[in-house]
Design a protein around this motif. Structure first.
Motif, PDB file in Angstrom:
ATOM      1  N   LYS A 165       0.776  -1.259   0.087  1.00 37.47           N
ATOM      2  CA  LYS A 165       0.126   0.006  -0.025  1.00 37.47           C
ATOM      3  C   LYS A 165       0.947   1.299  -0.081  1.00 37.47           C
ATOM      4  O   LYS A 165       0.319   2.200  -0.820  1.00 37.47           O
ATOM      5  CB  LYS A 165      -1.035  -0.054   1.228  1.00 37.47           C
ATOM      6  N   PHE A 166       1.938   1.174   0.884  1.00 37.29           N
ATOM      7  CA  PHE A 166       3.052   2.591   0.645  1.00 37.29           C
ATOM      8  C   PHE A 166       3.608   2.744  -0.389  1.00 37.29           C
ATOM      9  O   PHE A 166       3.548   3.670  -1.122  1.00 37.29           O
ATOM     10  CB  PHE A 166       3.890   2.255   1.924  1.00 37.29           C
TER      11      PHE A 166
ATOM     12  N   GLU B 188       2.098   1.756  -3.479  1.00 31.84           N
ATOM     13  CA  GLU B 188       1.453   2.117  -4.585  1.00 31.84           C
ATOM     14  C   GLU B 188       1.119   3.732  -4.278  1.00 31.84           C
ATOM     15  O   GLU B 188       1.215   4.612  -5.305  1.00 31.84           O
ATOM     16  CB  GLU B 188      -0.012   1.643  -4.257  1.00 31.84           C
ATOM     17  N   GLU B 189       1.157   4.224  -3.069  1.00 34.30           N
ATOM     18  CA  GLU B 189       0.926   5.878  -2.860  1.00 34.30           C
ATOM     19  C   GLU B 189       2.257   6.333  -3.433  1.00 34.30           C
ATOM     20  O   GLU B 189       2.370   7.397  -3.931  1.00 34.30           O
ATOM     21  CB  GLU B 189       0.857   6.016  -1.272  1.00 34.30           C
ATOM     22  N   LYS B 190       3.445   5.770  -3.188  1.00 32.76           N
ATOM     23  CA  LYS B 190       4.776   6.550  -3.590  1.00 32.76           C
ATOM     24  C   LYS B 190       4.711   6.336  -5.317  1.00 32.76           C
ATOM     25  O   LYS B 190       5.423   7.478  -5.835  1.00 32.76           O
ATOM     26  CB  LYS B 190       6.019   5.988  -2.863  1.00 32.76           C
TER      27      LYS B 190
ATOM     28  N   ILE C 206       2.443   6.719  -7.191  1.00 33.02           N
ATOM     29  CA  ILE C 206       1.467   7.565  -7.602  1.00 33.02           C
ATOM     30  C   ILE C 206       2.309   9.184  -7.532  1.00 33.02           C
ATOM     31  O   ILE C 206       2.249   9.821  -8.098  1.00 33.02           O
ATOM     32  CB  ILE C 206       0.127   7.693  -7.033  1.00 33.02           C
ATOM     33  N   GLN C 207       2.905   9.298  -6.405  1.00 30.65           N
ATOM     34  CA  GLN C 207       3.523  10.451  -5.808  1.00 30.65           C
ATOM     35  C   GLN C 207       4.607  11.014  -6.723  1.00 30.65           C
ATOM     36  O   GLN C 207       4.873  11.944  -7.068  1.00 30.65           O
ATOM     37  CB  GLN C 207       3.857  10.531  -4.366  1.00 30.65           C
TER      38      GLN C 207
ATOM     39  N   TYR D  11       8.362  -1.067  -4.905  1.00 29.36           N
ATOM     40  CA  TYR D  11       6.830  -1.295  -5.031  1.00 29.36           C
ATOM     41  C   TYR D  11       6.903  -2.994  -5.348  1.00 29.36           C
ATOM     42  O   TYR D  11       6.054  -3.782  -4.668  1.00 29.36           O
ATOM     43  CB  TYR D  11       6.157  -0.342  -5.789  1.00 29.36           C
TER      44      TYR D  11
END
Length: 254
Positions: free
Chosen positions: A96-97, A99-101, A103-104, A115
């Protein structure tokens, strides 16, 4: 003499205080193999590194702290426990972390690669069916190709390796997952091995793919190469695991 000792203690204290949480996290991360038995590490060093990387993130949403947290979570889940439920919890967080990064930081090969590292371990922990339902194979293919486009030399051909590994591991399912191909796996894994340093994990995957195609002699040669590696400083636990795996496969393939 007493005055000198006091001065020395004050210098050490000032150094400790002056260290950033990021620096403390890196120190503990470098100690992650301390006290390890074989390729199973104690959890305290990596837990401490995670703690400091988390603090660093709270202070500053920097890329370095986020990337190191992903690396630390992977190590914790892969090398400090055999408990499948603990692994699921750790890799859930890493997935999950990550996935966020991604995108960022969409132009970062770093975050896409780590990832995928966490996602691969998440897939092992949850199993093929759960991974298939979540489209993990397609995700890994997409991000591997993106890594190759962004930086083909990252992590010694990490994008090539990930693409080859997912071709090798994914089942061919007509009308659902029709692109996995072992010949493609060999092509991409060979490109990985030829890029940068010859890494044990890359050589092992290539050996397995070659063996699957009936190239027993070539596979055994690669596994013998890995079995004769000396653990690399900074990656002692990781190398021990792959050396052990190579020896097991040699017994199977001979």
């Amino acid at each position: 003499m007493i005055r000198f000792q006091l001065s020395f203690i004050l210098i050490l204290l000032s150094y400790t205080v002056a260290q950033s949480n990021m620096e403390k996290g890196l120190e503990w991360y470098e100690k992650r193999a301390e006290g390890a038995k074989g390729f199973k590490a104690k959890s305290i060093p990596i837990d401490r590194s995670i703690e400091f990387f988390e603090k660093s993130l709270q202070e500053d949403e920097g890329e370095n702290a986020a990337l190191m947290l992903m690396k630390a979570l992977y190590f914790k889940g892969e090398y400090t426990t055999n408990d499948i439920e603990k692994k699921k919890k750790i890799f859930d967080r890493g997935k999950k972390f990550g996935e966020e990064k991604v995108i960022q930081f969409p132009e970062s090969a770093n975050f896409r690669y780590w990832y995928l590292v966490n996602l691969g371990s998440w897939s092992k922990a949850y199993g093929i069916l759960r991974a298939a339902r979540e489209g993990v194979a397609d995700l890994m293919k997409e991000h591997s190709e993106a890594i190759i486009n962004l930086d083909p030399e990252y992590e010694s051909g990490g994008g090539y390796f990930m693409l080859g590994a997912i071709h090798f591991q994914s089942p061919y399912i007509p009308f659902f997952l029709s692109w996995p191909d072992n010949d493609e796996a060999i092509i991409w894994l060979q490109k990985a091995v030829e890029t940068g340093n010859r890494r044990p994990v890359q050589l092992i995957y290539l050996a397995k793919a070659l063996h699957k195609n009936g190239m027993k002699k070539e596979a055994i040669e690669l596994l013998e190469e890995v079995s004769n590696f000396e653990p690399l400083d900074g990656y002692i636990v990781e190398y021990r695991e792959k050396i052990s795996e190579a020896k097991v496969l040699l017994e199977e393939f001979r």
